[in-house]
Design an enzyme around this catalytic site. Structure first.
Site, short mmCIF file in Angstrom:
data_model
loop_
_atom_site.label_atom_id
_atom_site.label_comp_id
_atom_site.label_asym_id
_atom_site.label_seq_id
_atom_site.Cartn_x
_atom_site.Cartn_y
_atom_site.Cartn_z
N HIS A 148 0.78 -1.25 0.00
CA HIS A 148 0.00 0.00 0.00
C HIS A 148 0.81 1.30 0.00
CE1 HIS A 148 -3.20 -2.80 1.09
NE2 HIS A 148 -4.09 -1.86 0.98
N GLY A 199 -0.56 -1.61 -5.97
CA GLY A 199 -1.33 -2.81 -5.64
C GLY A 199 -2.75 -2.43 -5.25
N GLU A 327 -13.36 -9.01 -0.51
CA GLU A 327 -14.10 -7.73 -0.53
C GLU A 327 -14.36 -7.36 -1.99
OE1 GLU A 327 -10.95 -5.46 1.56
OE2 GLU A 327 -12.29 -5.44 3.26
N CYS A 423 -11.01 2.50 6.91
CA CYS A 423 -11.02 3.18 5.60
C CYS A 423 -12.33 3.92 5.34
CB CYS A 423 -10.75 2.18 4.49
SG CYS A 423 -11.77 0.71 4.58
#
Ligand code: FUB
Ligand code: ZN
Length: 657
Positions: A148, A199, A327, A423
């Site tokens: 990330h 990514g 997800e 998030c």
């Protein structure tokens, strides 16, 4: 299409919202959510999972500048997820937007303080990611696939641009320009650089935004590189995994590298696949790059991907990501309601994508999705008091199943104060506080209104400055009144008003006279000279409607949803008792549609007499089928976004027909 800026949404500082529906949400974001989230980022919310976000930055700053002392013990490591940095970036972005429509020196000072800490963590070469600053810089850029770095970078870019646009302050922007240079020095097509890409996408759209400010070709080039390189053979992620001995969690999954939308080049991807937030962030970046570079092949793929989502993989609430596994998107027409993932961030990402597609062309297919997400699947993510959040947004809950059925482990029946992986909360804050930039778009000779809410917009067209004031009680009522003011004289242009896809009938008046202008792609277009006091009134019929899904969708067979205007409704146990699965719509003879100001912060409630399956005379589990098993039952529907604000209980959106 080269370099044609087809249209652009009006910027935040030119639109002020004063709306019965949205203003309370925006105020809640400003007065509760932003201050609350700052406390959460600093681990000061009793009973909530700690964020560690600011602690990581303080530690990274202390390691970078030993003379600093923020009081973080030196032996504390980096804590939280690898992408924890992104939470404060989103918070700064949300705070910046709110500063535009509500200047607040105290909040600005708090943001300045955060910016100072963040910038103190920046390395000499511009690098800025606490995970590697704390854990060892020698490891940086060794796992672009999963760690990330480029995701946090993207979020920080968005924050930096937003803060600069809100305040004119360059400190964070300059820091991020240096970080962009650092990344550009390490990643790119040239020999000796890593031929990698994010990514978790977002840097693509963030770089496009940076380019908008800097006009530095390097910035749009890097965004374009990230998009064009993605999924090319030999696959960077595969090589990186081998080279650095990284794990590849999805190797035995059907998704493989498509989890990251990297299993094939982006121009060969025709269905939304993989992690949903990643997907829609990528498609948004692709739309930006297509628009800014004039790349028609990229635009065509965006159109195909958008259509795939909107017509085959999207819930009626605008939620996306059907599968908790990864997800992720799953497959066409697979829309389970209770095991859904429907992450709030994914609906937000879809709104980003729709907004960008609208910049190419005012088409109501895009605006319908934008509206659907905003009024349903996004704001369902936040409680009405602004202090609790859903990460997963189910369309059906049965509390015992959520507690004991493993397939629903991810589903919560009540919103949470905060999450270790937080998030969604700051993402809601940033989209709601930037709502002003989702309403009208402008090009050289046209103004389009995509969303209806009370607002006042200022724009320049044909060299003339104009104002457009809109008053409405939408979505509770269908009447929208808009009046132009043209202080520098009349201006000739096309005004396009969106006719929502849900709308079956409407009337349009210009200065009190009924008109029937041409409708293009779902927009009523009026081309004329507009002068002060020109008034447009549009009245959308807003009956209660029952909506059913395509017969390809298994999970909603025999069921329908109740809608009124853009709002999708649901049944809750609090109003309708237990075992909502026994309720049927029946053939109601009349509806009550009542705005109840004291219910759920003011909602229009829909009630009618439906049906309920009768109790059985014996308590058997099975019996020979009987015919007349329904009895009358008053049903009371509330807007879906407002569910779960009255304690735990059952909820269903789809009801037996
Ligand atoms: O990976 C960063 C964010 O955390 C994703 O966008 C969300 O889906 C959550 O996994
Ligand atoms: Zn999220």
């Amino acid at each position: 299409m080269k370099n044609t800026l087809i249209s652009e949404f009006l910027p935040l500082n030119t639109v002020s919202i004063n709306d019965r529906f949205w203003s309370p949400f925006m105020e809640r974001i400003r007065t509760k959510v932003i201050p609350y989230q700052w406390e959460a980022l600093n681990d000061r919310i009793p009973g909530a999972e700690p964020s560690y976000c600011m602690r990581n930055f303080k530690l990274a700053a202390e390691l970078t500048h030993p003379e600093l002392n923020y009081g973080v013990p030196k032996d504390t490591g980096h804590a939280g997820f690898v992408f924890q940095d992104s939470d404060v970036a989103k918070w700064i972005e949300a705070a910046s937007y709110s500063l535009v429509w509500h200047p607040d020196p105290k909040l600005e000072q708090t943001v300045d303080g955060a910016v100072d800490i963040i910038c103190n963590a920046q390395q000499d070469d511009g690098y800025l990611d606490t995970f590697y600053i704390i854990n060892g810089m020698n490891k940086r850029f060794t796992n672009l696939k999963d760690n990330h770095e480029l995701y946090c970078f993207g979020h920080f870019l968005e924050a930096a641009v937003a803060y600069y646009e809100a305040t004119g302050k360059r400190k964070l922007l300059d820091a991020l320009i240096r970080y962009t240079e650092c990344i550009d020095n390490h990643i790119g097509p040239e020999d000796g650089k890593l031929h990698g890409y994010p990514g978790h996408e977002i840097a693509e759209m963030a770089l496009a935004r940076l380019y908008h400010i800097t006009k530095d070709e390097k910035h749009i080039k890097l965004a374009t590189y990230f998009i064009n390189e993605r999924g090319k053979s030999p696959l960077y992620f595969e090589e990186e995994t081998k080279r650095n001995g990284n794990d590849f969690y999805w190797k035995d999954s059907y998704m493989q590298y498509q989890y990251y939308q990297a299993g094939k080049p982006v121009r060969e991807q025709f269905a939304a696949e993989g992690h949903a937030v990643r997907g829609v962030y990528l498609y948004s970046g692709m739309a930006d790059v297509a628009r800014l570079t004039g790349d028609r092949t990229l635009l065509e793929v965006c159109e195909v991907l958008f259509a795939n989502i909107a017509t085959k993989q999207m819930y009626i609430t605008g939620a996306i990501g059907q599968s908790a596994y990864g997800e992720a998107f799953s497959y066409d027409y697979n829309l389970p309601n209770d095991t859904i993932y429907g992450e709030t961030c994914a609906a937000i990402g879809l709104a980003f994508f729709a907004r960008r597609m609208l910049e190419f062309a005012p088409r109501n297919i895009y605006a319908d999705v934008l509206e659907k997400t905003l009024y349903n699947g996004i704001i369902s993510g936040i409680s009405l008091d602004g202090t609790a959040y859903f990460y997963v947004n189910p369309l059906e809950v049965f509390p015992e199943a959520a507690a004991k059925d493993n397939r629903m482990r991810h589903v919560k029946i009540e919103r949470q104060k905060w999450f270790g992986c937080a998030c969604c909360p700051p993402n809601i804050a940033r989209i709601i506080s930037s709502l002003g930039t989702y309403i009208h778009s402008l090009n050289t000779d046209s103004l389009y209104t995509h969303l209806y809410m009370g607002n006042e917009a200022q724009f320049t067209i044909g060299g003339k400055e104009l104002f457009l004031k809109t008053e409405t009680l939408y979505p509770w009522e269908g009447r929208v009144d808009s009046t132009f003011t043209a202080p520098s004289g009349a201006a000739f242009f096309t005004y396009g008003l969106r006719i929502p896809g849900w709308c079956q009938g409407y009337t349009l008046e210009l200065n009190g006279e009924k008109i029937t202008p041409e409708v293009q792609n779902g927009y009523a277009v009026i081309k004329r000279e507009w002068k002060s006091r020109d008034r447009i009134t549009i009245i959308f019929d807003m009956p209660v409607v029952f909506v059913e899904t395509s017969p390809h969708v298994r999970e909603t067979r025999g069921k329908a949803a109740v809608m009124r205007g853009p709002l999708v409704y649901c049944l809750e146990e609090a109003d309708n008792g237990k075992e909502l699965c026994r309720l049927h719509l029946g053939t109601p003879k009349g509806y009550s549609v009542l705005h109840e100001q004291d219910v759920l912060e003011g909602v229009t409630v829909i009630s009618f007499v439906g049906k309920r399956e009768k109790d059985w005379t014996n308590n058997a589990l099975y019996r020979i089928m009987e015919t007349s098993v329904l009895e009358d039952k008053p049903l009371r529907f509330i807007p879906y976004y407002a569910w779960a604000n009255r304690g735990p209980g059952e909820m269903t959106l789809w009801v037996n027909k």
